[in-house]
Scaffold this active site. Structure first.
Site, PDB file in Angstrom:
ATOM      1  N   ARG A  15       6.081  18.296  23.913  1.00  0.00           N
ATOM      2  CA  ARG A  15       6.065  18.481  24.720  1.00  0.00           C
ATOM      3  C   ARG A  15       5.551  17.827  25.771  1.00  0.00           C
ATOM      4  NH1 ARG A  15       0.410  21.751  25.909  1.00  0.00           N
ATOM      5  NH2 ARG A  15       1.154  23.050  27.812  1.00  0.00           N
TER       6      ARG A  15
ATOM      7  N   PHE B 299       0.791  -0.731  -0.204  1.00  0.00           N
ATOM      8  CA  PHE B 299      -0.297   0.166  -0.048  1.00  0.00           C
ATOM      9  C   PHE B 299       0.998   1.407   0.085  1.00  0.00           C
ATOM     10  CE2 PHE B 299      -2.960   3.047   2.377  1.00  0.00           C
ATOM     11  CZ  PHE B 299      -3.648   3.106   0.863  1.00  0.00           C
TER      12      PHE B 299
ATOM     13  N   ASP C  90       6.827  -2.814   9.247  1.00  0.00           N
ATOM     14  CA  ASP C  90       5.320  -2.288   8.863  1.00  0.00           C
ATOM     15  C   ASP C  90       4.409  -3.644   8.743  1.00  0.00           C
ATOM     16  OD1 ASP C  90       2.890  -1.587   7.559  1.00  0.00           O
ATOM     17  OD2 ASP C  90       4.059  -0.111   6.001  1.00  0.00           O
TER      18      ASP C  90
ATOM     19  N   HIS D 178      -0.829  -5.067   8.739  1.00  0.00           N
ATOM     20  CA  HIS D 178      -1.655  -6.656   8.140  1.00  0.00           C
ATOM     21  C   HIS D 178      -1.433  -7.541   9.419  1.00  0.00           C
ATOM     22  CE1 HIS D 178      -1.583  -5.602   3.484  1.00  0.00           C
ATOM     23  NE2 HIS D 178      -1.499  -4.773   4.107  1.00  0.00           N
TER      24      HIS D 178
ATOM     25  N   ARG E 164      -1.527  12.624  18.633  1.00  0.00           N
ATOM     26  CA  ARG E 164      -2.275  11.713  19.823  1.00  0.00           C
ATOM     27  C   ARG E 164      -3.635  10.664  19.854  1.00  0.00           C
ATOM     28  NH1 ARG E 164      -0.566  16.673  21.973  1.00  0.00           N
ATOM     29  NH2 ARG E 164      -2.725  17.232  21.753  1.00  0.00           N
TER      30      ARG E 164
ATOM     31  N   TYR F 153       4.796  25.150  27.994  1.00  0.00           N
ATOM     32  CA  TYR F 153       4.346  25.252  27.056  1.00  0.00           C
ATOM     33  C   TYR F 153       6.030  25.445  26.579  1.00  0.00           C
ATOM     34  CZ  TYR F 153       0.174  26.131  27.691  1.00  0.00           C
ATOM     35  OH  TYR F 153      -1.085  26.293  27.735  1.00  0.00           O
TER      36      TYR F 153
ATOM     37  N   GLN G  52      -6.664   0.759  11.076  1.00  0.00           N
ATOM     38  CA  GLN G  52      -7.999   1.453  10.112  1.00  0.00           C
ATOM     39  C   GLN G  52      -9.362   0.426  10.514  1.00  0.00           C
ATOM     40  OE1 GLN G  52      -7.976  -0.162   6.697  1.00  0.00           O
ATOM     41  NE2 GLN G  52      -9.848   0.613   6.347  1.00  0.00           N
TER      42      GLN G  52
ATOM     43  N   LYS H 108      -8.948  -3.275   8.493  1.00  0.00           N
ATOM     44  CA  LYS H 108      -7.542  -4.109   9.391  1.00  0.00           C
ATOM     45  C   LYS H 108      -8.257  -5.080  11.264  1.00  0.00           C
ATOM     46  CE  LYS H 108      -4.300  -1.587   7.325  1.00  0.00           C
ATOM     47  NZ  LYS H 108      -4.730  -1.332   6.864  1.00  0.00           N
TER      48      LYS H 108
END
Length: 388
Positions: free
Chosen positions: A219, A88, A159, A162, A236, A226, A185, A188
Site C-alpha cells: 500500500r 545463523f 547480512d 552483527h 512495519r 486500499y 534483536q 544485538k
C-alpha cells in the site's frame, strides 16, 4: 581477581533516560504506528546517515529484513542464493521461504567469513544473489566479493546483523554499493528487543520504494482507498521500538570503541592459552564492531565443546556454542535445498564443519567491562580448557 571468582559484566540490554524519554515521546505523540507517527521516520534517517546509506527502511525483525531485501532483488522460485554455511539459520531460511534454493559454501577458518573462492566456484546461471555475512562484526572480504559480483552480474546482499557501525577500508556498510540488512534483536549491538532494517546505497531508490510498498501490505504511503499496488506483508516497525533504537544508536560508537580496546587485550590473552585460537582479523576491516568474542579449540569435538560451554557458564561467563553448520539442521532440509546430499555439501565445507564443532563465543557485553575482567575471563577459559 581469583580465576574461580565470576567477574561482573555489564548487563545487556543497556538503557538510560534517553530510552525513557523516547518512549514517552512516542506515547504522547498520539500515533503509535509509523504511518501516523514520527519516530520510525526519524530513526530511518538517522540510521541511514550513520551507515552512509541513501535510505533505510525499518522493519519488524532481521529475518524479515533479509526476506524483503531478497525479494526486491528478484529472489524467488527457480533462483539460487549463495550463503556461508557457518551462519545463523535466518540467512538460509529467508531465502528458502521465498521459494528459492540456498547454496551453502565454506568459510575462511581464520575469520569465519564466507570464502570468496568458494563463492566463485558456486556461481551458476541460476544464482540471483550472493549473501556475505559479516561474522561477529568482522566484515567479509568485500573487495573479492565485489569483483565476483561484477564479473558475474550477480548482486551482493550484505547480512550485517552483527555489523552495526563496522567499516571496510574506511567505508561504512551503506557505502559499499550493495543493499544490507541489520537486526535489532535483544542480543544485538543495538536493540529494541526485536526489529530490523534494510539499508539502500546511492542509486537504489527504486528498490527502496518497492521495499516500502512490500513491507506495508503493498500500500502506498498516501493511499486512502486500499489500492494495494503489489503483493506484500506487514513488516512495519512500531513507534515505540523506533524511539528506543534512536537512543541506542547514539551510544553505539562509544560502545564499539570500548569493545575494540577490550578485544585487543582479550584476544591476546586467549591466544596465549594452549589449544585456544581466537577469531582472526583482516586489516582491511578497519572497524570491527565485535558482536561476539569468538574462539576455537581445534580438535576438541562437538560433545566436549558443548561440555566446555557448560563449564564456562557455570564459572560465570556468558558463553555459547558456535553456530551449527546450516546443512546439519533439520530446518535446512525442509524446503529450498540444493540438489546434493548432506555429505556432498559437507565435503566441500570442511572448515565450516570444523568450526561448528570447536567454536565458542562469549556475549559482547563482556567487552564492555574493564581490563581486569578481560584477564579474569582468560583465566576462566584457561582453567576450563585445561580440564577438558
Amino acid at each position: 581477581m581469583d580465576a574461580r571468582q565470576a567477574p561482573e559484566f555489564p548487563a545487556w540490554p543497556q538503557y538510560d533516560d534517553a530510552e525513557r524519554a523516547g518512549l514517552i515521546r512516542a506515547l504522547e505523540q498520539g500515533q503509535w504506528w509509523r504511518m501516523g507517527g514520527g519516530e520510525v521516520n526519524s530513526f530511518e534517517h538517522e540510521f541511514a546517515d550513520h551507515h552512509g546509506a541513501e535510505h533505510a527502511l525499518a522493519v519488524t525483525n532481521g529475518t524479515h529484513a533479509l526476506e524483503l531485501a531478497l525479494q526486491v532483488l528478484g529472489v524467488g522460485p527457480g533462483t539460487e542464493v549463495i550463503v556461508p554455511a557457518f551462519t545463523f539459520i535466518s540467512s538460509s531460511q529467508a531465502v528458502q521461504r521465498l521459494g528459492a534454493v540456498t547454496v551453502p559454501v565454506d568459510v575462511d577458518p581464520h575469520t569465519y567469513n564466507i570464502d570468496p573462492a568458494a563463492v566463485a566456484a558456486a556461481v551458476t546461471p541460476r544464482t540471483k544473489v550472493i549473501m556475505p555475512v559479516h561474522m561477529a562484526g568482522l566484515m567479509a572480504d568485500m573487495d573479492a566479493l565485489a569483483k565476483i559480483s561484477a564479473d558475474n552480474g550477480v548482486p551482493l546482499l550484505q547480512d550485517a546483523a552483527h555489523a552495526h557501525g563496522a567499516r571496510w577500508r574506511g567505508n561504512r556498510v551503506g557505502e559499499l554499493g550493495s543493499i544490507a540488512t541489520f537486526s535489532f534483536q535483544n542480543g544485538k549491538l543495538m536493540t529494541a528487543g526485536e526489529g530490523g532494517a534494510v539499508v539502500f546505497p546511492e542509486g537504489e531508490a527504486e528498490r527502496y520504494e518497492t521495499a516500502f510498498l512490500r513491507h506495508s501490505c503493498g500500500r502506498p504511503r498516501d493511499d486512502r482507498r486500499y489500492l494495494h499496488r503489489v503483493s506484500g506483508s506487514n513488516m512495519r516497525l512500531n513507534e515505540f521500538s523506533a524511539s528506543v533504537l534512536r537512543a541506542q544508536l547514539r551510544r553505539l560508537d562509544q560502545q564499539i570503541a570500548v569493545r575494540d580496546q577490550r578485544w585487543t587485550l582479550l584476544s591476546q590473552l586467549l591466544g596465549a592459552i594452549d589449544g585456544v585460537v581466537p577469531q582472526g582479523g583482516d586489516e582491511r576491516a578497519d572497524r570491527n564492531s565485535h558482536y561476539m568474542a569468538m574462539f576455537r579449540v581445534p580438535g576438541i569435538g562437538e560433545k566436549e565443546r558443548n561440555a566446555l560451554v557448560d563449564r564456562l557458564v557455570a564459572m560465570g561467563l556468558p558463553a555459547f556454542a558456535g553456530f551449527r553448520a546450516i546443512y546439519r539442521t533439520d530446518a535446512f532440509w525442509e524446503l529450498g535445498t540444493p540438489d546434493e546430499s548432506l555429505d556432498a555439501i559437507a565435503e566441500r565445507c570442511p572448515h565450516t564443519d570444523a568450526i561448528s564443532e570447536d567454536c565458542v563465543w562469549l556475549h559482547h557485553r563482556i567487552l564492555l567491562a574493564g581490563e581486569q575482567e578481560m584477564r579474569a575471563t582468560a583465566e576462566i577459559v584457561s582453567d576450563a580448557v585445561a580440564s577438558a
